[in-house]
Design an enzyme around this catalytic site. Structure first.
Site, mmCIF file in Angstrom:
data_model
loop_
_atom_site.group_PDB
_atom_site.id
_atom_site.type_symbol
_atom_site.label_atom_id
_atom_site.label_comp_id
_atom_site.label_asym_id
_atom_site.label_seq_id
_atom_site.Cartn_x
_atom_site.Cartn_y
_atom_site.Cartn_z
ATOM 1 N N GLY A 88 0.831 -1.207 0.000
ATOM 2 C CA GLY A 88 0.000 0.000 0.000
ATOM 3 C C GLY A 88 0.862 1.251 0.000
ATOM 4 N N ALA A 89 0.567 2.164 -0.938
ATOM 5 C CA ALA A 89 1.322 3.432 -1.009
ATOM 6 C C ALA A 89 0.400 4.597 -0.686
ATOM 7 C CB ALA A 89 1.972 3.586 -2.379
ATOM 8 N N GLY A 90 -0.302 4.483 0.447
ATOM 9 C CA GLY A 90 -1.034 5.634 0.987
ATOM 10 C C GLY A 90 -0.050 6.488 1.769
ATOM 11 N N TYR A 91 -0.559 7.340 2.648
ATOM 12 C CA TYR A 91 0.328 8.226 3.414
ATOM 13 C C TYR A 91 1.393 7.420 4.160
ATOM 14 C CZ TYR A 91 -2.988 12.035 2.686
ATOM 15 O OH TYR A 91 -3.790 12.982 2.127
ATOM 16 N N VAL A 135 -2.929 -6.712 -3.578
ATOM 17 C CA VAL A 135 -2.611 -7.754 -2.592
ATOM 18 C C VAL A 135 -3.865 -8.592 -2.367
ATOM 19 C CG1 VAL A 135 -1.757 -8.207 -0.266
ATOM 20 C CG2 VAL A 135 -1.041 -6.122 -1.468
ATOM 21 N N GLU A 139 -17.320 17.082 5.647
ATOM 22 C CA GLU A 139 -16.424 17.739 4.677
ATOM 23 C C GLU A 139 -16.991 17.638 3.267
ATOM 24 O OE1 GLU A 139 -12.367 16.223 5.327
ATOM 25 O OE2 GLU A 139 -12.020 18.093 6.402
ATOM 26 N N ASP A 174 -3.800 3.885 9.074
ATOM 27 C CA ASP A 174 -5.148 3.503 9.488
ATOM 28 C C ASP A 174 -5.258 2.029 9.871
ATOM 29 O OD1 ASP A 174 -5.811 6.082 8.896
ATOM 30 O OD2 ASP A 174 -7.514 5.596 7.607
ATOM 31 N N LYS A 234 -5.379 23.564 7.214
ATOM 32 C CA LYS A 234 -5.430 22.337 6.403
ATOM 33 C C LYS A 234 -4.542 22.482 5.154
ATOM 34 C CE LYS A 234 -7.847 19.151 3.784
ATOM 35 N NZ LYS A 234 -7.965 17.804 3.765
#
Ligand SMILES: Cc1cc2nc3c(=O)[nH]c(=O)nc-3n(C[C@H](O)[C@H](O)[C@H](O)COP(=O)(O)OP(=O)(O)OC[C@H]3O[C@@H](n4cnc5c(N)ncnc54)[C@H](O)[C@@H]3O)c2cc1C
Length: 402
Positions: free
Chosen positions: A10-13, A81, A170, A300, A376
């Site tokens: 996974g290449a999230g944050y 994956v 949001e 997460d 933000k």
């Protein structure tokens, strides 16, 4: 001697920041590093609600992975994956298998549909670039379709958001600003468009201070969001949403139901036999799984708590902070040194309510209006700088501060 193989899923944050840190910390001969991700780009998840509402084009939230990793140090595989076989230290991807010595899981969560009938089939969730684009196009399609109807079907102009947490609020804040733009584009009378928000509690933004939640409710309502409190969702069909308030059933005819009500464990790590807590993987303070000491977890996916034992909310800031610890601990592990602990992030709370409005708590100070949005934007730009330096910041930074 074979180099140890570090695989990042996974290449999230969390995942991409771990990879970027490792490529700086480890020499080419120290380890082989492989990053696996579904797409050839990383995306800023914290901007997806803007992409879904159409206030920010999705390309602005996409960052080509090849532009930020050093490919002489990191093998990058675009694949999905499927499973993790811990006993054999193997990963099954859709198109190949990988062996690992050390694994980093950073695959984020999945939307939680909580077994409510029709939720899987008829709702949309904001999870990635494709889902955000699909929601925007779906809403626009319904406006275009209504404008073209001979016998007008006004349910095409009803949009329902399920869940009044940060994501729902949001998204509502962005979308309500965009509706007049869409009305002009598709020749639709603005008074016919309804944006509903269903929230099962008596207030929105449950985890926020009361004043901030009250401000958010007033801001959204003043711009036309129809907030329905204590609304318990019962069922979703392809053209209606059924909910209950104080035992009385209500129906909204709509083709657009966006579900933002929570997340569940990613099925890949759920099946891997790791210890789970509140739908996340339980970790020690050094970010190693409590079940398997060759698996680090970041973002997460990782369940972490503060000194009072309260769960730390999953945020981009948490994922980025943990990535630094995971990368450092991998370097230490390769040198057989003692691992360091992750200090719980000082958690501020922030929710934007559209382009120039928002609420936040920063170091116990309450912040309202444009100042929250400014915080933000600065934090998003700071992230880009950390990830890819000035080049990335100048290419992708959001300098429309207000
Ligand atoms: C609309 C929205 C707005 C938000 N706003 C904010 C905000 O303002 N501030 C804030 O701090 N937080 C915000 N958040 C929360 C924040 O985005 C998350 O906490 C953060 O993205 C977590 O990072 P992560 O690396 O753990 O997971 P993610 O960023 O979710 O990354 C996980 C990556 O893994 C990939 N992946 C998943 N499964 C697989 C698989 N099987 N194979 C290959 N790849 C896979 C996914 O495609 C994804 O790119 C927001 C979230 C959303 C959805």
């Amino acid at each position: 001697m074979n180099k140890p193989h570090i695989v990042i899923l996974g290449a999230g944050y969390g995942g991409i920041m771990t990879a970027v840190k490792l490529q700086k910390q480890l020499g080419q001969n120290e380890a082989e590093i492989t990053l696996v991700h579904k797409y050839d780009y990383h995306f800023q998840t914290s901007c997806l609600h803007e992409n879904a509402a159409g206030t920010l084009h999705q390309d602005s939230s996409k960052i080509k992975i090849k532009d930020i990793i050093n490919r002489s140090k990191i093998n990058f595989i675009i694949d999905e994956v499927v499973s993790i076989k811990r006993e054999a230290k193997k990963i099954k991807l859709k198109n190949r298998k990988l062996h690992y010595d050390l694994l980093v899981i950073g695959m984020g969560p999945e939307p939680n549909t909580e077994g409510i009938p029709g939720l899987n089939e008829y709702t949309y969730s904001i999870t990635d670039i494709n889902s955000a684009r699909f929601i925007r196009e779906h809403i626009e399609y319904n406006f275009a379709s209504y404008a073209n109807d001979i016998k007008k079907d006004e349910s095409k102009l009803n949009i329902v958001i399920g869940g009044g947490g940060i994501l729902g609020v949001e998204f509502a804040g962005e979308l309500i600003n965009q509706i007049p733009v869409m009305c002009r584009e598709y020749d639709v009378e603005k008074t016919l468009v309804h944006l509903y928000m269903l929230e099962e509690n008596t207030s929105l933004l449950q985890k926020f201070d009361e004043d901030l939640a009250h401000y958010a409710i007033t801001s959204l309502q003043s711009r036309g969001v129809e907030i329905i409190h204590q609304a318990k969702l019962k069922e979703c069909q392809d053209n209606k949403v059924i909910y209950e308030v104080e035992g009385k059933e209500h129906v909204i005819a709509s083709h657009t139901f966006i579900w933002t009500g929570g997340v569940q464990a990613n099925p890949v790590f759920e099946k891997s036999g790791l210890n789970l807590k509140n739908k996340r993987i339980e970790v020690y303070s050094n970010m190693l799984s409590t079940k398997d000491d060759s698996i680090f977890v970041v973002g997460d996916c990782a369940y972490t708590a503060n000194e009072n034992g309260e769960e730390i909310l999953p945020t981009a800031k948490k994922a980025i902070g943990e990535a630094a610890v995971v990368a450092r601990n991998i370097s230490l592990r390769l040198k057989n040194k003692e691992l360091t602990s992750c200090q719980p992030v000082k958690q501020g709370m922030l929710a934007t309510l559209g382009r120039d409005d928002g609420v936040a708590t920063i170091q116990n100070h309450k912040v309202f209006g444009w100042k929250a949005v400014l915080i933000k934007r600065i934090s998003d730009n700071h992230y880009l700088y950390k990830l890819g330096g000035w080049n990335l910041l100048l290419k992708k930074g959001n300098f429309h501060l207000l």
